[in-house]
Design a protein around this motif. Sequence first.
Motif, PDB file in Angstrom:
ATOM      1  N   GLU A  17       0.811  -1.219   0.000  1.00 12.19           N
ATOM      2  CA  GLU A  17       0.000   0.000   0.000  1.00 12.19           C
ATOM      3  C   GLU A  17       0.846   1.271   0.000  1.00 12.19           C
ATOM      4  OE1 GLU A  17      -4.185  -0.489   2.247  1.00 12.19           O
ATOM      5  OE2 GLU A  17      -2.419  -0.738   3.532  1.00 12.19           O
ATOM      6  N   LEU A  21       3.626   5.713  -6.668  1.00  7.77           N
ATOM      7  CA  LEU A  21       3.145   5.470  -8.027  1.00  7.77           C
ATOM      8  C   LEU A  21       4.308   5.187  -8.966  1.00  7.77           C
ATOM      9  CD1 LEU A  21       0.309   8.147  -8.354  1.00  7.77           C
ATOM     10  CD2 LEU A  21       0.211   5.820  -7.424  1.00  7.77           C
ATOM     11  N   SER A  35      -1.323  -4.868 -14.332  1.00  8.24           N
ATOM     12  CA  SER A  35      -1.944  -4.687 -13.015  1.00  8.24           C
ATOM     13  C   SER A  35      -1.266  -5.586 -12.002  1.00  8.24           C
ATOM     14  CB  SER A  35      -3.439  -4.992 -13.071  1.00  8.24           C
ATOM     15  OG  SER A  35      -3.669  -6.360 -13.302  1.00  8.24           O
ATOM     16  N   ILE A  49      -4.074  -2.363  -8.512  1.00  5.86           N
ATOM     17  CA  ILE A  49      -3.653  -1.155  -9.219  1.00  5.86           C
ATOM     18  C   ILE A  49      -3.343  -1.546 -10.657  1.00  5.86           C
ATOM     19  CG2 ILE A  49      -1.200  -1.364  -8.648  1.00  5.86           C
ATOM     20  CD1 ILE A  49      -2.950   1.971  -8.512  1.00  5.86           C
ATOM     21  N   ASP A  53      -4.843   3.076 -13.852  1.00  5.95           N
ATOM     22  CA  ASP A  53      -5.130   3.759 -12.586  1.00  5.95           C
ATOM     23  C   ASP A  53      -4.045   4.795 -12.294  1.00  5.95           C
ATOM     24  OD1 ASP A  53      -7.371   2.132 -12.025  1.00  5.95           O
ATOM     25  OD2 ASP A  53      -6.182   0.721 -10.837  1.00  5.95           O
ATOM     26  N   ILE A  54      -2.797   4.410 -12.505  1.00  3.34           N
ATOM     27  CA  ILE A  54      -1.688   5.316 -12.214  1.00  3.34           C
ATOM     28  C   ILE A  54      -1.828   6.600 -13.033  1.00  3.34           C
ATOM     29  CG2 ILE A  54       0.826   5.640 -12.418  1.00  3.34           C
ATOM     30  CD1 ILE A  54       1.028   2.580 -11.740  1.00  3.34           C
ATOM     31  N   VAL A  70       0.187   3.885  -3.905  1.00  4.59           N
ATOM     32  CA  VAL A  70      -0.820   3.086  -4.588  1.00  4.59           C
ATOM     33  C   VAL A  70      -2.061   2.917  -3.727  1.00  4.59           C
ATOM     34  CG1 VAL A  70       0.786   1.892  -6.105  1.00  4.59           C
ATOM     35  CG2 VAL A  70       0.239   0.890  -3.891  1.00  4.59           C
ATOM     36  N   SER A  74      -5.785   3.103  -5.476  1.00  2.00           N
ATOM     37  CA  SER A  74      -6.123   1.753  -5.922  1.00  2.00           C
ATOM     38  C   SER A  74      -7.608   1.452  -5.798  1.00  2.00           C
ATOM     39  CB  SER A  74      -5.344   0.724  -5.104  1.00  2.00           C
ATOM     40  OG  SER A  74      -5.756   0.768  -3.747  1.00  2.00           O
TER      41      SER A  74
END
Length: 148
Positions: A17, A21, A35, A49, A53-54, A70, A74
């Motif tokens: 977590e 990024l 992912s 993630i 998403d990033i 993240v 996420s």
Amino acid sequence: MPTARDLMSSPAQCLNEGDTLVAAAQALRESGVGSMPIKDASGQLAGMITDRDIVVRGIAEGFDPTTSTVGEISTQTVVVVNVDDDEEAVLNAFIQNQVRRIPVVDGEDVVGMISQADIARSMSQDETGGVVQAISQDTGESADQQGG
């Protein structure tokens, strides 16, 4: 009938977590995947993630990729299958949730990943086409959660 264990790629690489990024993007690139599952401090599955998403939830929203984590961007609701689930259960998970990648768990542990490509390798060309079409149907919702 094959099980998730037979279909999955293993071992599953996971992020934490607190990973930034930038670290996540580098891990995705190095692994050649789009992912990854995310684990919390206790090692439990905490989210997913994607490379998208990033970009879309992170950078485009103004998050600093060198300091943002993240865990901040996420998807926290993750579709999973059990290592002993049969191929039909796995297919249903893909189709019902409109996702392209699913973590495989054995109890609380993430032990592998199944992608749409893994499914395709186990089926005939005709079957694969039907599954890909079913997974890719536009439901009006985003399948970003797992690489959609």
